[in-house]
Design an enzyme around this catalytic site. Sequence first.
Site, PDB file in Angstrom:
ATOM      1  N   LYS A 161       0.871  -1.112  -0.088  1.00 22.26           N
ATOM      2  CA  LYS A 161       0.157  -0.149  -0.049  1.00 22.26           C
ATOM      3  C   LYS A 161       0.734   1.253   0.010  1.00 22.26           C
ATOM      4  CE  LYS A 161      -4.128  -2.022   1.617  1.00 22.26           C
ATOM      5  NZ  LYS A 161      -3.941  -3.472   1.838  1.00 22.26           N
TER       6      LYS A 161
HETATM    7  C1  LIG Z   1      -4.410  -4.436   1.299  1.00 18.53           C
HETATM    8  C2  LIG Z   1      -3.645  -5.829   1.259  1.00 18.53           C
HETATM    9  C3  LIG Z   1      -4.152  -6.822   0.309  1.00 18.53           C
HETATM   10  C4  LIG Z   1      -5.292  -6.897  -0.630  1.00 18.53           C
HETATM   11  O1  LIG Z   1      -4.976  -5.811  -1.261  1.00 18.53           O
HETATM   12  P1  LIG Z   1      -6.529  -5.408  -2.285  1.00 18.53           P
HETATM   13  O2  LIG Z   1      -5.945  -4.428  -3.102  1.00 18.53           O
HETATM   14  O3  LIG Z   1      -7.497  -4.843  -1.263  1.00 18.53           O
HETATM   15  O4  LIG Z   1      -7.186  -6.570  -2.855  1.00 18.53           O
HETATM   16  C5  LIG Z   1      -3.277  -8.265   0.408  1.00 18.53           C
HETATM   17  N1  LIG Z   1      -2.266  -7.977   1.202  1.00 18.53           N
HETATM   18  C6  LIG Z   1      -1.858  -7.239   2.018  1.00 18.53           C
HETATM   19  C7  LIG Z   1      -0.524  -7.526   2.866  1.00 18.53           C
HETATM   20  C8  LIG Z   1      -2.574  -5.955   2.322  1.00 18.53           C
HETATM   21  O5  LIG Z   1      -2.210  -5.002   2.994  1.00 18.53           O
END
Ligand SMILES: *Cc1c(COP(=O)(O)O)cnc(C)c1O
Length: 460
Positions: free
Chosen positions: A110
């Site tokens: 993210k």
């Molecule tokens: C947010 C997240 C996901 C899922 O990602 P999406 O874009 O919501 O599908 C998977 N793994 C981790 C570690 C995350 O922080």
Amino acid sequence: MRYVSTRGEAPVLNFEQAMLSGLARDGGLYLPETVPVMEDIAALEGLPYEEVAYRVIRPYTGDCFTEDELRGAIARAYARINHAARAPLKQLAPGHHLLELFHGPTLAFKDFAMQLIAQLFEIALKRSGQRITIVGATSGDTGSAAIEAFKGIDNVDVFIMFPHGRVSEVQRRQMTTPDAANVHALAVAGHFDDCQARLKDLFNDHDFRDEVGLAGVNSINWARVVAQIVYYFTAAVSLGAPHRELDFTVPTGNFGDILAGSFARAMGLPIRRLIVATNQNDILHRALSSGEYRVGTVEPSISPSMDIQVSSNFERALYLAYGKDAGAIRQIMEELKAGGFTISQGALQALREFYVSGRVSEDETLAMIRTIREETGEILCPHSAIGAAVARQNIEPGVPMVTLATAHPAKFPDAVERAVGVRPDLPPHMADLFDLPETVTRVENDVEALKSLILERRTN
Ligand SMILES: *Cc1c(COP(=O)(O)O)cnc(C)c1O
């Protein structure tokens, strides 16, 4: 570039407007009206990540930012990723590669999107003189990424609500240790669902919303999706694109990361299949297998960032699969309020042209962390292990498979310890996390208490 809502009843916006508003006024999600084609993909081979990012993102931003502004934002954002390659590829086995997206300041993918949009927000707000208040609810990773990215950014206050006592210690400390007056970690007496409900309450109070300039940066913000398209390009060209097809497996919750892959594909990258990997909260796997999108109850898992019932960005994939029929989307979203809907035959066929899916149980997740450690010495976080497990079921000879590693194992030490008996170390750049002082405000699960707190604490 113009942006339209999946529900067809909101004003058409430019990139900056879509970024600052997040959700469309008709409840839909913004999408670009057309997808830009990437002309010379072969020329991306060997370029710095930042240069690829500029070439991928530029066409989406239209004339909202000058070349210097966009290049500057990208440079500042990714200087904070602690790896020269930014998104390095590591080989796990013949034909199977891991795309490491966890070298950022909060150790999850993210950071790639949040760091960039913080820089773009700052440029846009400086220009307009506008001040905003970002409020978010988090079960862990999004909140820490937002606080890290927006700390010290002018004209923005960030308030992140998390459920008190229900996030991991690493996640909490990442939210409570950044030292900046404009970021505020709020420990709410309640569950994650309470935090989300209070967030809705705040946005639904239009007077309050206007008074503080409320804005959202959750994963439905289009600008976040755009930033995530870039690493599909860098990974694919390293493995022989555009001259060679490849598959990606993506640990999926809200469908943001994998949706970015579908845009890379639409821009001309030869992605053959995008494989959705879910944990026991498998609404997406069920939807793609049976055509039935039915909401169940969330079962907490060792991969908490994928514990969702409703996958918000999936609406964008549905809109495209329904041939951009906004009326059809309005109808199924209405049915969703009553528990679910059946995807039309035509749309299901369109989705299955390149989306494939798989589901992994808790035991299989732990077993995969063990297997990969035995075979390679690498330790995966539980989310990435789910990706690796589904990828292994889908590898075909001659087609490289890339699994997205979405978080660093040190972010989920309890699950890793259960699997392999060791607690992974934090990387050196954040080894002092457990020594830093924490600043956190306890708050009742009550919208009026939240409003007064926000009015009192904001610096703008
Ligand atoms: C947010 C997240 C996901 C899922 O990602 P999406 O874009 O919501 O599908 C998977 N793994 C981790 C570690 C995350 O922080």
